[in-house]
Scaffold this motif. Structure first.
Motif, PDB file in Angstrom:
ATOM      1  N   ASN A 156       2.909  -2.101   3.686  1.00 27.46           N
ATOM      2  CA  ASN A 156       3.960  -2.969   3.231  1.00 27.46           C
ATOM      3  C   ASN A 156       3.674  -3.917   2.284  1.00 27.46           C
ATOM      4  N   VAL A 171       8.628   6.950   6.628  1.00 29.23           N
ATOM      5  CA  VAL A 171       8.571   6.552   8.060  1.00 29.23           C
ATOM      6  C   VAL A 171       7.189   7.092   8.903  1.00 29.23           C
ATOM      7  N   ARG A 179      15.059   3.174  -2.726  1.00 29.72           N
ATOM      8  CA  ARG A 179      15.512   3.646  -1.686  1.00 29.72           C
ATOM      9  C   ARG A 179      14.697   4.737  -0.900  1.00 29.72           C
ATOM     10  N   THR A 180      13.723   5.258  -1.414  1.00 29.09           N
ATOM     11  CA  THR A 180      12.910   6.259  -0.945  1.00 29.09           C
ATOM     12  C   THR A 180      12.188   5.712   0.204  1.00 29.09           C
ATOM     13  N   SER A 181      12.465   6.423   1.291  1.00 25.28           N
ATOM     14  CA  SER A 181      11.814   5.948   2.744  1.00 25.28           C
ATOM     15  C   SER A 181      10.529   6.710   2.990  1.00 25.28           C
ATOM     16  N   ALA A 235       7.354   3.724  -1.955  1.00 26.36           N
ATOM     17  CA  ALA A 235       8.379   4.136  -0.720  1.00 26.36           C
ATOM     18  C   ALA A 235       8.564   2.901   0.161  1.00 26.36           C
ATOM     19  N   ARG A 236       9.850   2.748   0.591  1.00 32.68           N
ATOM     20  CA  ARG A 236      10.166   1.343   1.608  1.00 32.68           C
ATOM     21  C   ARG A 236       9.646   2.019   2.976  1.00 32.68           C
ATOM     22  N   THR A 237       8.634   1.163   3.446  1.00 27.92           N
ATOM     23  CA  THR A 237       8.003   1.495   4.741  1.00 27.92           C
ATOM     24  C   THR A 237       8.943   0.438   5.738  1.00 27.92           C
ATOM     25  N   ASP A 238       9.619  -0.533   5.221  1.00 29.52           N
ATOM     26  CA  ASP A 238      10.387  -1.679   6.301  1.00 29.52           C
ATOM     27  C   ASP A 238      11.650  -1.864   5.861  1.00 29.52           C
ATOM     28  N   PRO A 239      12.586  -0.983   6.264  1.00 32.53           N
ATOM     29  CA  PRO A 239      13.772  -1.280   5.690  1.00 32.53           C
ATOM     30  C   PRO A 239      14.496  -2.484   5.927  1.00 32.53           C
TER      31      PRO A 239
END
Length: 762
Positions: free
Chosen positions: A608, A522, A518-520, A550-554
């Protein structure tokens, strides 16, 4: 052959052709025709045997002068693997390997060429007889057959048992005289020879030979006594290798049949392949098959690359020990997975089980071959012990001996990067810091086996340092996916030790289920703003940089919309909290990221698309976790503790130690095989989890034995001097191995991965 991982092994064109032709040949073979010959003579199927002769397989060990084709051992192993997979009773091993092997070593052209030619062409059926009757309790060691000179020939007296071809026209008989062990040609109708038939559990009819003044003329001497013992031992080792391949083929085929059965057999309204307990059992069986395959292939390479009889003996016995134990384990477990049907005569698994029982015992069972290999290695027969090290490796060994500081030798625990920084710099100055990296990136460019040899040298000095993630994980990834600028900027600093890296993968709710992170991150202009938490981050408090996911497209699906970033640990917003583990060390950390700004240029690969690189790094991590050096180091400690307790020759300790040493040998073969695949551009998938499971669990079994051997001393929070400069803290070693089955993805999750992606169970 049912090969779980055909994409890994790069066989020669000759071997592939032999394997494919054998697979096609035995595709029409059926168990019904095999059952029809059980307990009868001949035990094989004459039409099938005639076709095998016409295929030229009876001459695979013979040269062109005898009408043979002289295949490599690599190709021969694939041929015998297919025989095992088909449960074929045809006597190729007895004929083409044992009998042909002795005839081909005869100094007499009449045997080495003419008699061998007749065997290859199927004009003569010939069997080797060398085993004395089994010794019972309280019975002196039987002498087998003796040879007494009489005129120009010899007279044979005694008995030999376990001859697999009771209907052979000729027997090549091993008989001992005062000059040694000779090999003599004896016809089945020779006066004084009595042949009794005995049925093996698998239905093969064997012969028991009794010799009462059986005469062999001078022309019947195949190999004279001065040469016979060595020739027989060499031939039996070739037989052990071929027999190992047949056992491998049998266990792989039975696992294949069992997986098919699990997919179709229904209980409680669904296929039993969906039951996790059965999936995990099947994954373990797959691991045993792959370990045995690696051991057999490693032995074949030894036979193809050297004529050194000692190295061949060790390789053959290691392969036979692995195959004998592995085949019984896998096939009996498959009986359990089949359920009650497997205990009926109609189930084909029973044919394989009985065949495995017979072949596992023949030419020495697992324990005999483990003990034989260990004894040969202990006498200085193992490679690296009985021969001088290669020049480059001897140079490193001598330099390490002279330059390694005392505090780095046999430390009580793994030392961190910062603690060993000075040593890292010394190695880098010599160009030895990155054994596996290609030379164009500043590495040594070693082959997988050379890398294992190097780590063996390091082990003799007790070097125990923490895994450098920049060297083992990030560096190889940047070499493949990084931009030229990223490679120029980071790779030299990894080599020099200027930059140490930690891995930001696991999160509180995304450990083994990494795709749930869940680390984002942006993207704002030319920077990513990162927020989240990482946990179990090894040595983050010592690291200069972190590579993280890290998540770059939630909005994307779990395994999509993830990117791979490089983060400076001095960036504002990063907080590191060390975690104290059971040994009292601070190996792991929690890392908090609060609006951490990361330059876009630190994105590795495409936006992504980080999951692809994540899997690559995870594969590298599992390869490194699967490195045999952890288990080998623990095995060295176990040997030292055993010696310090006076157990070095104690039978129970030796049995335990040699069994664990055999596991380590199989592990090493599996590791070299997988690493070789990577070095040659082949991709590893789910099967890398097999290595991680076997390595971590082997390591744990060894330290379990270490703790038990250490006794009460092993429960003290103190080091113990056990010789060779080794100061051992047994309790810490035991604790140190505990998380090995957890990190890099817990072994339970790895078994799930194997079941779903390698075994196709659901």
């Amino acid at each position: 052959m049912n090969h779980l991982t055909p994409h890994i092994d790069a066989f020669s064109e000759e071997a592939l052709l032999v394997g494919e032709s054998a697979r096609a040949f035995f595709a029409s073979s059926d168990i019904k025709s095999i059952r029809a010959r059980l307990g009868r003579l001949p035990s094989h199927r004459p039409p099938v045997w005639r076709q095998m002769i016409e295929m030229g397989w009876t001459g695979w060990r013979a040269d062109a002068a005898a009408q043979g084709c002289a295949l490599s051992f690599e190709a021969g192993v694939l041929l015998h693997e297919e025989i095992g997979a088909a449960a074929a009773p045809e006597p190729l091993l007895q004929t083409a390997v044992l009998a042909a092997g002795l005839l081909g070593r005869s100094p007499s052209p009449a045997h080495a060429v003419e008699e061998l030619r007749r065997l290859v062409l199927g004009e003569r059926c010939c069997a080797v007889a060398w085993q004395p009757p089994a010794r019972g309790a309280g019975v002196a060691e039987p002498r087998g057959v003796t040879a007494r000179r009489q005129g120009d020939g010899v007279v044979l007296r005694g008995a030999l048992h376990f001859v697999p071809m009771a209907d052979a026209e000729l027997f090549l008989v091993a008989a001992r005289c005062e000059r040694g062990l000779g090999i003599y040609r004896i016809r089945r109708d020779a006066p004084g020879l009595t042949i009794a038939e005995v049925e093996r559990i698998d239905g093969i009819v064997c012969a028991e030979l009794a010799f009462e003044d059986v005469r062999a003329e001078a022309a019947d001497t195949v190999i004279p006594p001065e040469q016979g013992a060595a020739a027989l031992e060499e031939v039996l080792d070739e037989g052990r290798l071929a027999l190992s391949a047949e056992l491998l083929g049998a266990m792989a085929e039975v696992l294949h049949l069992t997986l098919d059965y699990m997919r179709t057999r229904k209980q409680f309204g669904r296929a039993i392949s969906g039951f996790q307990a059965l999936q995990h059992r099947a994954a373990d069986l797959a691991g045993q098959v792959e370990a045995t395959r690696s051991a057999v292939q490693a032995a074949a390479r030894v036979f193809d690359q050297t004529a050194d009889p000692v190295r061949r003996r060790i390789a053959a016995s290691r392969a036979k020990a692995s195959a004998s134990a592995g085949a019984i384990e896998v096939i009996t477990a498959c009986v359990q997975l089949h359920g009650g049907i497997a205990y009926t005569e109609e189930c084909d698994v029973g044919v394989y089980l009985k065949r495995a029982m017979a072949l596992a015992a023949w030419l020495g069972d697992a324990r005999f071959n483990r003990d034989r290999a260990a004894a040969l290695a202990a006498r200085g027969g193992d490679e690296g012990a009985h021969t001088a090290l290669p020049g480059w490796l001897e140079e490193i060994r001598a330099w390490v001996d002279e330059n390694l500081p005392r505090e780095y030798r046999y430390p009580a625990r793994r030392m961190s990067w910062r603690e060993t920084h000075a040593w890292h710099q010394k190695l880098n100055a010599k160009g030895w810091v990155a054994p596996a990296w290609p030379r164009e990136f500043g590495g040594m460019g070693l082959t997988p086996y050379e890398e294992v040899q190097l780590h063996d040298v390091y082990e003799t000095f007790g070097i125990n340092t923490f895994q450098n993630m920049g060297l083992t994980m990030l560096g190889p990834l940047l070499q493949r996916y990084g931009t030229p600028e990223q490679q120029r900027k980071y790779l030299p600093r990894i080599l020099s030790g200027e930059t140490y890296w930690c891995q930001g993968y696991s999160e509180p709710e995304a450990g083994s289920d990494l795709a749930s992170l869940r680390t984002s991150a942006v993207l704002e202009g030319d920077e990513f703003v990162v927020n989240g938490q990482k946990i179990w981050t090894s040595l983050a408090h010592e690291a200069d940089m972190m590579f993280l996911l890290a998540r770059t497209d939630p909005a994307a699906k779990k395994q999509q919309g993830i990117s791979f970033l490089l983060v400076d640990m001095k960036t504002p917003g990063i907080a590191v909290n060390p975690i104290v583990n059971l040994t009292g060390a601070k190996d792991f950390c929690s890392v908090f990221l609060d609006n951490v700004r990361v330059p876009r240029e630190n994105l590795v690969g495409e936006l992504n698309q980080g999951w692809t690189m994540a899997k690559s790094v995870l594969g590298s991590e599992r390869i490194m976790i699967g490195h045999p050096r952890f288990a080998k180091s623990a095995l060295h400690m176990l040997r030292q503790v055993g010696a310090s307790r006076g157990l070095a020759e104690e039978p129970v300790f030796l049995h335990i130690y040699r069994g664990l040493a055999a596991e380590v040998a199989d592990l090493e073969a599996l590791y070299v095989r997988y690493l070789d695949a990577l070095r040659n551009g082949r991709q590893l998938g789910a099967e890398v989890s097999l290595l991680k499971i076997r390595s971590s669990e082997t390591w744990q079994r060894i330290v379990d034995a270490l703790r038990e051997t250490a006794g009460e001393q092993g429960a003290l929070n103190a080091r113990e001097a056990v010789g060779d400069g080794l100061g051992l803290h047994s309790a810490v070693q035991f604790l140190h191995a505990r998380p090995a089955t957890i990190y890099g993805g817990s072994n339970e999750i790895q078994r799930n991965i194997l079941a779903a992606h390698l075994l196709k169970l659901s």
